[in-house]
Write an enzyme that holds these catalytic residues in place. Structure first.
Site, PDB file in Angstrom:
ATOM      1  N   ARG A  85     -11.241 -10.037   1.445  1.00  0.00           N
ATOM      2  CA  ARG A  85     -11.900  -8.841   1.985  1.00  0.00           C
ATOM      3  C   ARG A  85     -13.066  -9.194   2.890  1.00  0.00           C
ATOM      4  O   ARG A  85     -13.218  -8.613   3.967  1.00  0.00           O
ATOM      5  CB  ARG A  85     -12.378  -7.956   0.827  1.00  0.00           C
ATOM      6  CG  ARG A  85     -12.915  -6.610   1.255  1.00  0.00           C
ATOM      7  CD  ARG A  85     -13.585  -5.902   0.076  1.00  0.00           C
ATOM      8  NE  ARG A  85     -12.730  -5.836  -1.085  1.00  0.00           N
ATOM      9  CZ  ARG A  85     -11.909  -4.822  -1.374  1.00  0.00           C
ATOM     10  NH1 ARG A  85     -11.827  -3.797  -0.559  1.00  0.00           N
ATOM     11  NH2 ARG A  85     -11.177  -4.835  -2.473  1.00  0.00           N
ATOM     12  N   CYS A 100       1.630  15.870   4.497  1.00  0.00           N
ATOM     13  CA  CYS A 100       1.646  17.063   3.635  1.00  0.00           C
ATOM     14  C   CYS A 100       1.252  16.724   2.203  1.00  0.00           C
ATOM     15  O   CYS A 100       2.042  16.861   1.251  1.00  0.00           O
ATOM     16  CB  CYS A 100       3.031  17.712   3.676  1.00  0.00           C
ATOM     17  SG  CYS A 100       3.431  18.397   5.287  1.00  0.00           S
ATOM     18  N   GLU A 101       0.045  16.241   2.041  1.00  0.00           N
ATOM     19  CA  GLU A 101      -0.558  15.920   0.749  1.00  0.00           C
ATOM     20  C   GLU A 101      -2.042  16.261   0.831  1.00  0.00           C
ATOM     21  O   GLU A 101      -2.705  15.901   1.805  1.00  0.00           O
ATOM     22  CB  GLU A 101      -0.432  14.416   0.445  1.00  0.00           C
ATOM     23  CG  GLU A 101       0.969  13.850   0.419  1.00  0.00           C
ATOM     24  CD  GLU A 101       1.610  13.959  -0.949  1.00  0.00           C
ATOM     25  OE1 GLU A 101       0.925  14.403  -1.889  1.00  0.00           O
ATOM     26  OE2 GLU A 101       2.793  13.589  -1.056  1.00  0.00           O
TER      27      GLU A 101
END
Length: 421
Positions: free
Chosen positions: A278, A346-347
């Site tokens: 990271r 669509c969430e």
């Protein structure tokens, strides 16, 4: 530090204007800075100067071959967690002697692949894995170099989904059972025990959990050596965090992490491996997206972007924060308005930020998600039949598309319809 800065009122990646990339490549896309990748790798490498060491980049953070080759050319090893990652590292030109194979579920086929292709070591996570590794090594006719991952039961004080060093986590063997497990390893004729592995989690912002874990590893090293084991290598994992919000206090620096390593295990004379991912890749990448609509809702306004949760899932999965900035620099003192910043999937979970203060924006404007270089592109999907978005690498005033956007035909034609349909 990164190399994404405003110049003359526009956001640049090194010496390339983000808007110029968008005009050519289309949005959304990921863009990475070579200078940032190399700077962050060098900080870790220099932090361990004076100790025999290898910095193995945890390639699960961002695994495009161009990124891997950039780091490998600078001297990095690779930490892989699957056969696919192993093959990707080899394809990028990384020799087997600089590849470490981690992960709790290595299959016999993956083990055989690495044994025949060359491997620095396996970080073994359980007795059943050890027995499979011994069997496959015997079939291949080689000795398999191993470290054993111990779970030190240390709370990394990070997000529950990326903590790996507590007793309830699936990783490694309990450190209290290390003596018997090392004895088993020594009895298996095709294994060569060379060291100890530990990794307690990701996105740590405090050095104290590292110190506690490494003290336990130092004590274990001396105990195992007293019982005849050749402990000559310590794999200390990764996990050092990055500042996702510019307003947050900065996590510890690699130089301080290096001093901690020297203080806790430097006296043992072991070769040191660390596996940062990271901190090398995170601030080296941005995701760039375009505003499709500005929508007024009941008591709140929405910025609807063409980027979505399938492109950058971290906010939906980890409640993660990313600074989101306009590509055109706002005027000093520009009024800011709270927006919910969302994508078109669509969430309800397709939400990047709620009530985030932003300067005035309109349809067609570009925004950049900062610190998106790690666990961004690698975790993306084609949910809603949305193409994987391009990845772009910048080097000074040059840039190249290092993963193109697939066409809809390419996506759809991967499906096979049975004859009976």
């Amino acid at each position: 530090m990164d190399h994404f800065l405003y110049k003359n009122g526009a956001l640049f990646a090194e010496d390339v204007a983000i808007a110029d990339i968008a005009a050519t490549v289309g949005t959304p896309f990921y863009v990475y800075s070579t200078a940032t990748l190399l700077r962050h790798f060098t900080l870790f490498d220099e932090a361990l100067a004076g100790m025999d060491h290898l910095v193995c980049y945890a390639m699960k953070a961002a695994s495009n071959q161009a990124i891997l080759k950039t780091l490998a050319n600078a001297g990095a090893g690779m930490d892989v967690v699957s056969g696919g990652e192993y093959l990707r590292a080899k394809a990028a030109g990384v020799p087997g002697e600089r590849i470490v194979f981690s992960g709790v579920g290595k299959t016999a086929d993956e083990i055989r692949l690495a044994l025949t292709g060359g491997i620095r070591q396996f970080n073994v996570e359980s007795e059943p894995e050890m027995e499979v590794l011994n069997r496959v090594a015997g079939e291949v006719g080689v000795m398999a170099p191993i470290t054993i991952r111990v779970n030190p039961d240390v709370d990394a004080k990070t997000h529950a989904k990326i903590a790996t060093g507590k007793s309830e986590n699936k990783f490694g063997i309990p450190i209290a059972r290390a003596r018997e497990v090392y004895a088993l390893a020594a009895s298996l004729e095709n294994l060569e025990v060379i060291g100890i592995d530990v990794h307690i989690g990701s996105q740590l912002t405090d050095l104290a959990p590292f110190e506690l874990a490494y003290q336990k590893v130092a004590e274990l090293t001396e105990m195992l050596r007293s019982e005849g084991h050749n402990i000559c290598r310590l794999d200390l994992g990764g996990g050092l965090g990055i500042p996702y919000a510019r307003s947050n206090e900065a996590p510890p620096l690699p130089i301080d992490y290096g001093k901690l390593i020297e203080r806790t295990v430097g006296h043992l004379g072991c070769e040191i491996e660390i596996e940062p991912g990271r901190l090398i890749a995170g601030n080296a990448g941005c995701m760039v997206s375009e505003v499709i609509y500005v929508k007024s809702g009941e008591g709140r306004d929405f910025l609807i972007l063409d980027g979505a949760m399938n492109d950058l899932i971290r906010p939906a999965m980890y409640e993660a924060h990313h600074d989101i900035v306009p590509v055109i620099e706002p005027a000093p003192g520009a009024e800011q308005t709270p927006y919910d910043i969302v994508g078109p999937v669509c969430e309800s979970g397709d939400t990047f930020a709620k009530q985030r203060l932003m300067p005035p924006l309109a349809a067609g404007d570009l925004v950049a998600f900062r610190s998106a270089g790690a666990y961004g592109a690698v975790m993306s999907s084609e949910y809603n039949t949305r193409p994987l978005i391009p990845e772009v690498l910048v080097h000074g005033d040059q840039y190249a598309v290092i993963r193109p956007r697939p066409t809809f035909d390419e996506i759809i034609n991967r499906d096979t319809i049975p004859e009976w349909l």
